[in-house]
Design a protein around this motif. Structure first.
Motif, PDB file in Angstrom:
ATOM      1  N   GLU A 178      55.708 106.264  17.247  1.00  0.00           N
ATOM      2  CA  GLU A 178      56.753 105.323  16.832  1.00  0.00           C
ATOM      3  C   GLU A 178      56.748 104.073  17.714  1.00  0.00           C
ATOM      4  O   GLU A 178      57.004 102.963  17.235  1.00  0.00           O
ATOM      5  N   LYS A 179      56.404 104.252  18.971  1.00  0.00           N
ATOM      6  CA  LYS A 179      56.427 103.146  19.932  1.00  0.00           C
ATOM      7  C   LYS A 179      55.466 102.028  19.543  1.00  0.00           C
ATOM      8  O   LYS A 179      55.737 100.845  19.790  1.00  0.00           O
ATOM      9  N   ILE A 180      54.333 102.385  18.928  1.00  0.00           N
ATOM     10  CA  ILE A 180      53.366 101.343  18.550  1.00  0.00           C
ATOM     11  C   ILE A 180      53.555 100.886  17.101  1.00  0.00           C
ATOM     12  O   ILE A 180      52.740 100.138  16.568  1.00  0.00           O
ATOM     13  N   GLY A 181      54.631 101.356  16.468  1.00  0.00           N
ATOM     14  CA  GLY A 181      55.006 100.825  15.165  1.00  0.00           C
ATOM     15  C   GLY A 181      54.331 101.441  13.956  1.00  0.00           C
ATOM     16  O   GLY A 181      54.343 100.842  12.875  1.00  0.00           O
ATOM     17  N   TYR A 183      55.341 104.106  12.395  1.00  0.00           N
ATOM     18  CA  TYR A 183      56.494 104.323  11.524  1.00  0.00           C
ATOM     19  C   TYR A 183      57.754 103.952  12.292  1.00  0.00           C
ATOM     20  O   TYR A 183      57.712 103.687  13.504  1.00  0.00           O
ATOM     21  N   ASN A 184      58.897 103.927  11.592  1.00  0.00           N
ATOM     22  CA  ASN A 184      60.130 103.435  12.210  1.00  0.00           C
ATOM     23  C   ASN A 184      60.945 104.561  12.849  1.00  0.00           C
ATOM     24  O   ASN A 184      60.559 105.736  12.802  1.00  0.00           O
ATOM     25  N   GLN A 185      62.085 104.191  13.417  1.00  0.00           N
ATOM     26  CA  GLN A 185      62.919 105.155  14.137  1.00  0.00           C
ATOM     27  C   GLN A 185      63.529 106.198  13.208  1.00  0.00           C
ATOM     28  O   GLN A 185      63.782 107.335  13.629  1.00  0.00           O
ATOM     29  N   LEU A 186      63.769 105.828  11.958  1.00  0.00           N
ATOM     30  CA  LEU A 186      64.316 106.795  11.010  1.00  0.00           C
ATOM     31  C   LEU A 186      63.335 107.950  10.800  1.00  0.00           C
ATOM     32  O   LEU A 186      63.728 109.126  10.826  1.00  0.00           O
ATOM     33  N   VAL A 187      62.065 107.615  10.610  1.00  0.00           N
ATOM     34  CA  VAL A 187      61.037 108.652  10.451  1.00  0.00           C
ATOM     35  C   VAL A 187      60.928 109.464  11.734  1.00  0.00           C
ATOM     36  O   VAL A 187      60.803 110.694  11.703  1.00  0.00           O
ATOM     37  N   LYS A 188      61.002 108.779  12.855  1.00  0.00           N
ATOM     38  CA  LYS A 188      60.941 109.461  14.152  1.00  0.00           C
ATOM     39  C   LYS A 188      62.058 110.497  14.278  1.00  0.00           C
ATOM     40  O   LYS A 188      61.826 111.634  14.720  1.00  0.00           O
ATOM     41  N   LYS A 189      63.280 110.126  13.880  1.00  0.00           N
ATOM     42  CA  LYS A 189      64.413 111.046  13.962  1.00  0.00           C
ATOM     43  C   LYS A 189      64.226 112.234  13.022  1.00  0.00           C
ATOM     44  O   LYS A 189      64.573 113.373  13.360  1.00  0.00           O
ATOM     45  N   GLN A 190      63.664 111.971  11.845  1.00  0.00           N
ATOM     46  CA  GLN A 190      63.407 113.065  10.906  1.00  0.00           C
ATOM     47  C   GLN A 190      62.401 114.055  11.489  1.00  0.00           C
ATOM     48  O   GLN A 190      62.578 115.276  11.385  1.00  0.00           O
ATOM     49  N   ILE A 191      61.363 113.523  12.106  1.00  0.00           N
ATOM     50  CA  ILE A 191      60.347 114.390  12.710  1.00  0.00           C
ATOM     51  C   ILE A 191      60.951 115.210  13.845  1.00  0.00           C
ATOM     52  O   ILE A 191      60.657 116.405  13.990  1.00  0.00           O
ATOM     53  N   THR A 192      61.807 114.584  14.640  1.00  0.00           N
ATOM     54  CA  THR A 192      62.479 115.306  15.724  1.00  0.00           C
ATOM     55  C   THR A 192      63.288 116.473  15.176  1.00  0.00           C
ATOM     56  O   THR A 192      63.277 117.585  15.727  1.00  0.00           O
ATOM     57  N   SER A 193      63.966 116.229  14.069  1.00  0.00           N
ATOM     58  CA  SER A 193      64.777 117.269  13.442  1.00  0.00           C
ATOM     59  C   SER A 193      63.918 118.431  12.963  1.00  0.00           C
ATOM     60  O   SER A 193      64.232 119.603  13.207  1.00  0.00           O
ATOM     61  N   TRP A 194      62.796 118.117  12.303  1.00  0.00           N
ATOM     62  CA  TRP A 194      61.923 119.176  11.794  1.00  0.00           C
ATOM     63  C   TRP A 194      61.179 119.880  12.923  1.00  0.00           C
ATOM     64  O   TRP A 194      60.872 121.071  12.816  1.00  0.00           O
ATOM     65  N   ALA A 195      60.916 119.167  13.993  1.00  0.00           N
ATOM     66  CA  ALA A 195      60.295 119.805  15.163  1.00  0.00           C
ATOM     67  C   ALA A 195      61.243 120.841  15.763  1.00  0.00           C
ATOM     68  O   ALA A 195      60.822 121.927  16.181  1.00  0.00           O
TER      69      ALA A 195
END
Length: 230
Positions: A178-181, A183-195
């Motif tokens: 996410e840091k290098i762009g 995907y965005n923070q929304l996708v990042k949060k979704q991945i965190t949730s599924w992780a």
């Protein structure tokens, strides 16, 4: 282009340069082949064959098949003006491989194969979920998500190993991507949730999630893999 690919292309260029020298010798040679040229040709053929096999381990691949076919036509001790064409054909195989490397076709093919493997595992996860095995399904789907993140990281020159040489988990991979762009923070949060869901399943905390959440996770990973595994 990664360093490994650059090194392989450099090696192919060296082999092509040596091959060109042997072709020029063959064109001008009207008699028996000199001993040192027999040795050089044998070495060149073995090195070329070994390189092709490393890149294409499947013996039935077109490049392995073509190489073996042209190699069989070549008389190693008779490289002269009437018998250098098989060497040109062998060099053509190397030129084709070089083109695939420079254009990224090999990596694209590997990505497609990887995508097929991921699809198979996702189908397995979906089947387990339908049969009532939500926990096993969650672990498999989560593993596909982790492997997808690892593949995305590799494609973007992001380190996938920690200081101890072990694979990074989903969280640091997710942050770095996410840091290098990519995907965005929304996708990042979704991945965190599924992780988190996958970790709960892997550590036996089965009451922390239900079938519907696993189904949502499956849908996300299917879409995410299709969108970002290119």
């Amino acid at each position: 282009m990664d360093k490994r690919t650059e090194l392989i292309i450099t090696e192919i260029n060296k082999l092509l340069q040596i091959g060109n020298g042997l072709v020029q010798y063959g064109k001008s040679n009207g008699s028996d082949t000199a001993d040192e040229k027999v040795q050089e040709l044998t070495k060149w053929t073995n090195l070329s064959g070994e390189l092709i096999f490393k890149l294409y381990p499947n013996k039935s691949s077109q490049y392995n098949s073509h190489f073996q076919h042209y190699r069989a036509k070549m008389e190693m001790t008779r490289l002269h003006s009437n018998n250098y064409q098989p060497l040109l054909e062998l060099m053509g195989v190397l030129e084709a491989i070089k083109y695939e490397l420079e254009s990224g076709l090999i990596n694209k093919l590997k990505t497609l194969i990887q995508a097929d493997i991921f699809s198979d595992f996702l189908e397995m996860g979906e089947h387990l979920l339908k049969e009532g095995y939500k926990d096993a399904s969650a672990v498999i789907i989560g593993s596909v998500l982790e492997d997808t993140l690892r593949k995305i990281a590799q494609e973007n020159n992001i380190e996938i190993l920690n200081d101890k040489g072990k694979f990074l988990t989903m969280d640091p991979l997710n942050i770095a991507i996410e840091k290098i762009g990519i995907y965005n923070q929304l996708v990042k949060k979704q991945i965190t949730s599924w992780a988190d869901l996958r970790n709960n399943a892997a550590h036996g905390r089965f009451s922390e999630y239900d079938d519907k959440q696993v189904a949502m996770m499956l849908q996300f990973v299917q879409t995410f893999s299709a969108d970002y595994l290119k």
